[in-house]
Design a protein around this motif. Structure first.
Motif, PDB file in Angstrom:
ATOM      1  N   ILE A  15      94.804  52.841  28.668  1.00  0.00           N
ATOM      2  CA  ILE A  15      96.064  53.488  29.060  1.00  0.00           C
ATOM      3  C   ILE A  15      96.068  54.932  28.568  1.00  0.00           C
ATOM      4  O   ILE A  15      96.494  55.847  29.283  1.00  0.00           O
ATOM      5  N   ALA A  16      95.582  55.136  27.348  1.00  0.00           N
ATOM      6  CA  ALA A  16      95.517  56.490  26.791  1.00  0.00           C
ATOM      7  C   ALA A  16      94.652  57.394  27.668  1.00  0.00           C
ATOM      8  O   ALA A  16      95.009  58.548  27.937  1.00  0.00           O
ATOM      9  N   GLU A  17      93.522  56.868  28.137  1.00  0.00           N
ATOM     10  CA  GLU A  17      92.645  57.653  29.003  1.00  0.00           C
ATOM     11  C   GLU A  17      93.313  57.955  30.336  1.00  0.00           C
ATOM     12  O   GLU A  17      93.235  59.077  30.846  1.00  0.00           O
ATOM     13  N   ASP A  18      93.983  56.960  30.904  1.00  0.00           N
ATOM     14  CA  ASP A  18      94.634  57.150  32.206  1.00  0.00           C
ATOM     15  C   ASP A  18      95.749  58.191  32.132  1.00  0.00           C
ATOM     16  O   ASP A  18      95.956  58.953  33.083  1.00  0.00           O
ATOM     17  N   LEU A  19      96.472  58.219  31.018  1.00  0.00           N
ATOM     18  CA  LEU A  19      97.641  59.104  30.894  1.00  0.00           C
ATOM     19  C   LEU A  19      97.341  60.372  30.077  1.00  0.00           C
ATOM     20  O   LEU A  19      98.242  61.174  29.852  1.00  0.00           O
ATOM     21  N   TYR A  20      96.066  60.500  29.669  1.00  0.00           N
ATOM     22  CA  TYR A  20      95.657  61.687  28.896  1.00  0.00           C
ATOM     23  C   TYR A  20      96.494  61.852  27.619  1.00  0.00           C
ATOM     24  O   TYR A  20      96.959  62.942  27.301  1.00  0.00           O
ATOM     25  N   LEU A  21      96.675  60.729  26.932  1.00  0.00           N
ATOM     26  CA  LEU A  21      97.414  60.733  25.677  1.00  0.00           C
ATOM     27  C   LEU A  21      96.555  60.098  24.590  1.00  0.00           C
ATOM     28  O   LEU A  21      95.532  59.468  24.878  1.00  0.00           O
ATOM     29  N   SER A  22      96.959  60.243  23.338  1.00  0.00           N
ATOM     30  CA  SER A  22      96.214  59.620  22.251  1.00  0.00           C
ATOM     31  C   SER A  22      96.541  58.128  22.183  1.00  0.00           C
ATOM     32  O   SER A  22      97.615  57.687  22.636  1.00  0.00           O
ATOM     33  N   THR A  23      95.613  57.367  21.596  1.00  0.00           N
ATOM     34  CA  THR A  23      95.840  55.927  21.450  1.00  0.00           C
ATOM     35  C   THR A  23      97.050  55.653  20.561  1.00  0.00           C
ATOM     36  O   THR A  23      97.825  54.729  20.819  1.00  0.00           O
ATOM     37  N   ASN A  24      97.221  56.453  19.530  1.00  0.00           N
ATOM     38  CA  ASN A  24      98.376  56.265  18.643  1.00  0.00           C
ATOM     39  C   ASN A  24      99.691  56.486  19.386  1.00  0.00           C
ATOM     40  O   ASN A  24     100.679  55.773  19.144  1.00  0.00           O
ATOM     41  N   THR A  25      99.705  57.449  20.305  1.00  0.00           N
ATOM     42  CA  THR A  25     100.906  57.685  21.107  1.00  0.00           C
ATOM     43  C   THR A  25     101.204  56.480  21.986  1.00  0.00           C
ATOM     44  O   THR A  25     102.362  56.057  22.114  1.00  0.00           O
ATOM     45  N   ILE A  26     100.159  55.897  22.570  1.00  0.00           N
ATOM     46  CA  ILE A  26     100.340  54.713  23.421  1.00  0.00           C
ATOM     47  C   ILE A  26     100.853  53.549  22.588  1.00  0.00           C
ATOM     48  O   ILE A  26     101.744  52.807  23.017  1.00  0.00           O
ATOM     49  N   LYS A  27     100.317  53.370  21.390  1.00  0.00           N
ATOM     50  CA  LYS A  27     100.790  52.289  20.509  1.00  0.00           C
ATOM     51  C   LYS A  27     102.281  52.456  20.219  1.00  0.00           C
ATOM     52  O   LYS A  27     103.030  51.467  20.200  1.00  0.00           O
TER      53      LYS A  27
END
Length: 210
Positions: free
Chosen positions: A170-182
């Motif tokens: 999801i982080a890769e798809d939305l160009y966000l960090s993994t911590n942000t996705i968490k």
């Protein structure tokens, strides 16, 4: 990551050992041919993750997973099986399995399932995720009003959760960090008043979001 493989098909077991053993971050610490031995080895070796078949001799994979999780709850379990019945999928997740992957799928999907389990997420193979979740969706239902509490970004994340994607994907798809996705995932579960990602996906489907 230390991995135990519980699989009664010798060719499948060998294939898994070779495929996963080539990964630089994985170490195969043991194999078992039935659920009973699988539980014994899990308790003895204390691996980080178990790749578990369902149709095993003596003790099936669902019962074996339940026993492992009761005694060592921090061990992650990825079900890798040809079984696709809704009842078996639900039983596997209820036993404590962290991920459900279908045999014959690409190595990338198995790696995604392992990644999701390690990440503390619940993974359903896309091949069966929609089938299982659709069967949990009643023909007519009132939309969950809590959906309206989600931000636009949280809605984007929820849609990708329904597709069975891990936090890293999801982080890769939305160009966000993994911590942000968490952080977004925690926010989604809090706002929807659910305990895990599968329940969040069910709410999304029942509300007609996807």
């Amino acid at each position: 990551m230390r991995i135990l493989i519980v699989e009664d098909d010798p060719l499948m077991q060998l294939g898994l050992e070779q495929a996963l053993g080539e990964h630089p971050n994985f170490e195969i610490v043991g194999q078992a041919e039935d659920g009973y031995i699988g539980v014994q080895k899990a308790l003895e070796l204390k691996p980080d993750l178990v790749v578990m078949d369902i149709g095993l001799p003596r003790l099936d994979g669902i019962a074996a997973t339940k026993q492992i999780k009761e005694q060592l709850p921090d061990i992650h379990v990825v079900m890798l099986t040809s079984h696709t019945l809704q009842t078996e999928v639900v039983a596997a997740l209820s036993s404590g399995a962290d991920a459900y992957c279908i045999k014959g799928a690409s190595l990338e999907r198995l790696l995604a399932a392992i990644e999701a389990a390690q990440d503390g997420a619940t993974y359903l193979d896309p091949q069966i995720a929609r089938l299982v979740l659709d069967n949990l969706k009643p023909p007519t239902s009132e939309p969950n009003q809590n959906i309206s509490l989600l931000s636009e970004r949280e809605l984007e994340v929820l849609k990708l959760i329904v597709e069975g994607k891990s936090n890293n994907q999801i982080a890769e798809d939305l160009y966000l960090s993994t911590n942000t996705i968490k952080t977004h995932v925690r926010g989604i579960m809090n706002k929807l008043a659910v305990d895990d990602r599968v329940q969040a996906a069910v709410v999304a489907l029942r509300s007609g979001l996807v």
